[in-house]
Scaffold this active site. Structure first.
Site, PDB file in Angstrom:
ATOM      1  N   ASP A  63       0.883  -1.160   0.000  1.00 27.82           N
ATOM      2  CA  ASP A  63       0.000   0.000   0.000  1.00 27.82           C
ATOM      3  C   ASP A  63       0.923   1.212   0.000  1.00 27.82           C
ATOM      4  O   ASP A  63       1.590   1.499   0.998  1.00 27.82           O
ATOM      5  CB  ASP A  63      -0.895  -0.010   1.234  1.00 27.82           C
ATOM      6  CG  ASP A  63      -1.761   1.244   1.355  1.00 27.82           C
ATOM      7  OD1 ASP A  63      -1.583   2.178   0.547  1.00 27.82           O
ATOM      8  OD2 ASP A  63      -2.600   1.295   2.274  1.00 27.82           O
ATOM      9  N   ASN A  90       4.958   4.787  -9.765  1.00 34.17           N
ATOM     10  CA  ASN A  90       3.970   4.663 -10.825  1.00 34.17           C
ATOM     11  C   ASN A  90       2.544   4.448 -10.314  1.00 34.17           C
ATOM     12  O   ASN A  90       1.591   4.791 -11.014  1.00 34.17           O
ATOM     13  CB  ASN A  90       4.361   3.489 -11.737  1.00 34.17           C
ATOM     14  CG  ASN A  90       3.244   3.091 -12.665  1.00 34.17           C
ATOM     15  OD1 ASN A  90       2.925   3.784 -13.631  1.00 34.17           O
ATOM     16  ND2 ASN A  90       2.621   1.942 -12.367  1.00 34.17           N
ATOM     17  N   TYR A 157      -7.592  14.607  -9.833  1.00 38.86           N
ATOM     18  CA  TYR A 157      -6.485  14.000 -10.573  1.00 38.86           C
ATOM     19  C   TYR A 157      -5.542  15.084 -11.092  1.00 38.86           C
ATOM     20  O   TYR A 157      -4.314  14.961 -10.979  1.00 38.86           O
ATOM     21  CB  TYR A 157      -7.046  13.168 -11.717  1.00 38.86           C
ATOM     22  CG  TYR A 157      -6.037  12.314 -12.437  1.00 38.86           C
ATOM     23  CD1 TYR A 157      -5.579  11.118 -11.882  1.00 38.86           C
ATOM     24  CD2 TYR A 157      -5.558  12.680 -13.689  1.00 38.86           C
ATOM     25  CE1 TYR A 157      -4.666  10.319 -12.556  1.00 38.86           C
ATOM     26  CE2 TYR A 157      -4.653  11.892 -14.375  1.00 38.86           C
ATOM     27  CZ  TYR A 157      -4.212  10.715 -13.800  1.00 38.86           C
ATOM     28  OH  TYR A 157      -3.308   9.928 -14.481  1.00 38.86           O
TER      29      TYR A 157
END
Length: 258
Positions: A63, A90, A157
């Site tokens: 995590d 990533n 985002y």
């Protein structure tokens, strides 16, 4: 072959999409690859496939928002392999929502994975890279074209990926001026046909039509594929880019040029 021969590389979000493509590419070019993710079955399968193809890979459950786990994973890699040369931050999530539709919980989750975890991964990487012999390494932070331009339905985002862009520059300057021989760069893909982008297509109700629409908005006439991005990450991870730091590698089919 051999562009990252002998390097030890940690890739988060390595179970699928950009992380999987990057892991396979770096293993093909000689790196020992450590893939982390929360999709354990898929991650184990990717690592097994790399090993079956003659590469060297392992999978670890992670995590990326767990601060304590970062030191455990990076120190464990150094214990097993002697060093850590490359970290690719990533792992990411997307929240398909305008500013009006974004909840605070959604905002915090998106930013915790996409932005805070990049900070944690970069900090943990620096901690081990600056003390190893020989000193140094390459950190590659996956941002997005959404870290460069606004997209109306990706408010959280946008914020998270914009943060990655400028954080990367700050970290790059710090390690360069500290003499650590560590490089930190960001990569900015546009819509690449991964499970995350396919999810956005599903939200429109017609994934095939969404794919076609993406082709129309990119000057090169198609959305990206994971290998488009993996080749760029490989360059930044390799010694071909030893004079590149604090940079933005934009891989977007020309989207941001107009």
């Amino acid at each position: 072959m051999g562009r990252v021969q002998g390097k030890i590389a940690l890739i988060t979000g390595g179970a699928r999409g950009l992380g999987e493509a990057t892991g396979r590419t770096m293993a093909n070019e000689g790196a020992t690859v450590i893939l982390t993710d929360m999709l354990d079955e898929e991650g184990e399968a990717v690592a097994a496939a790399i090993n079956a193809d003659g590469g060297t890979a392992e999978y670890i459950h992670q995590d990326v928002t767990d601060e304590a786990l970062w030191d455990d994973i990076t120190s464990g890699i150094v214990e097993r392999h002697g060093r850590l040369d490359v970290v690719v931050n990533n792992a990411g999530v997307v929240l398909d929502a305008t500013v009006e539709d974004t909840t605070l919980d959604g905002w915090r989750f998106c930013n915790s994975v996409n932005s805070e975890a990049v900070f944690l991964g970069t900090r943990a990487a620096i901690k081990v890279m600056k003390d190893q012999d020989p000193q140094g390494g390459s950190i590659v932070n996956i941002s997005s074209v959404a870290g460069l331009i606004g997209i109306e339905n990706l408010a959280a985002y946008n914020a998270s990926k914009g943060a990655v862009r400028l954080f990367t520059k700050s970290a790059a300057l710090h390690v360069a001026k500290s003499g650590y021989n560590i490089r930190v760069n960001s990569v900015h893909p546009s819509y690449t046909w991964t499970p995350m982008v396919q999810h956005l297509g599903d939200n429109t109700g017609d994934r095939d039509a969404f794919f076609d629409a993406l082709g129309e908005v990119h000057p090169l006439g198609r959305p990206g594929v994971p290998m488009d991005v993996a080749w760029g990450v490989l360059y930044l991870a390799s010694d071909e880019s030893t004079w590149v730091t604090g940079s933005e590698l934009v891989i977007d089919g020309g989207l941001s040029a107009g």
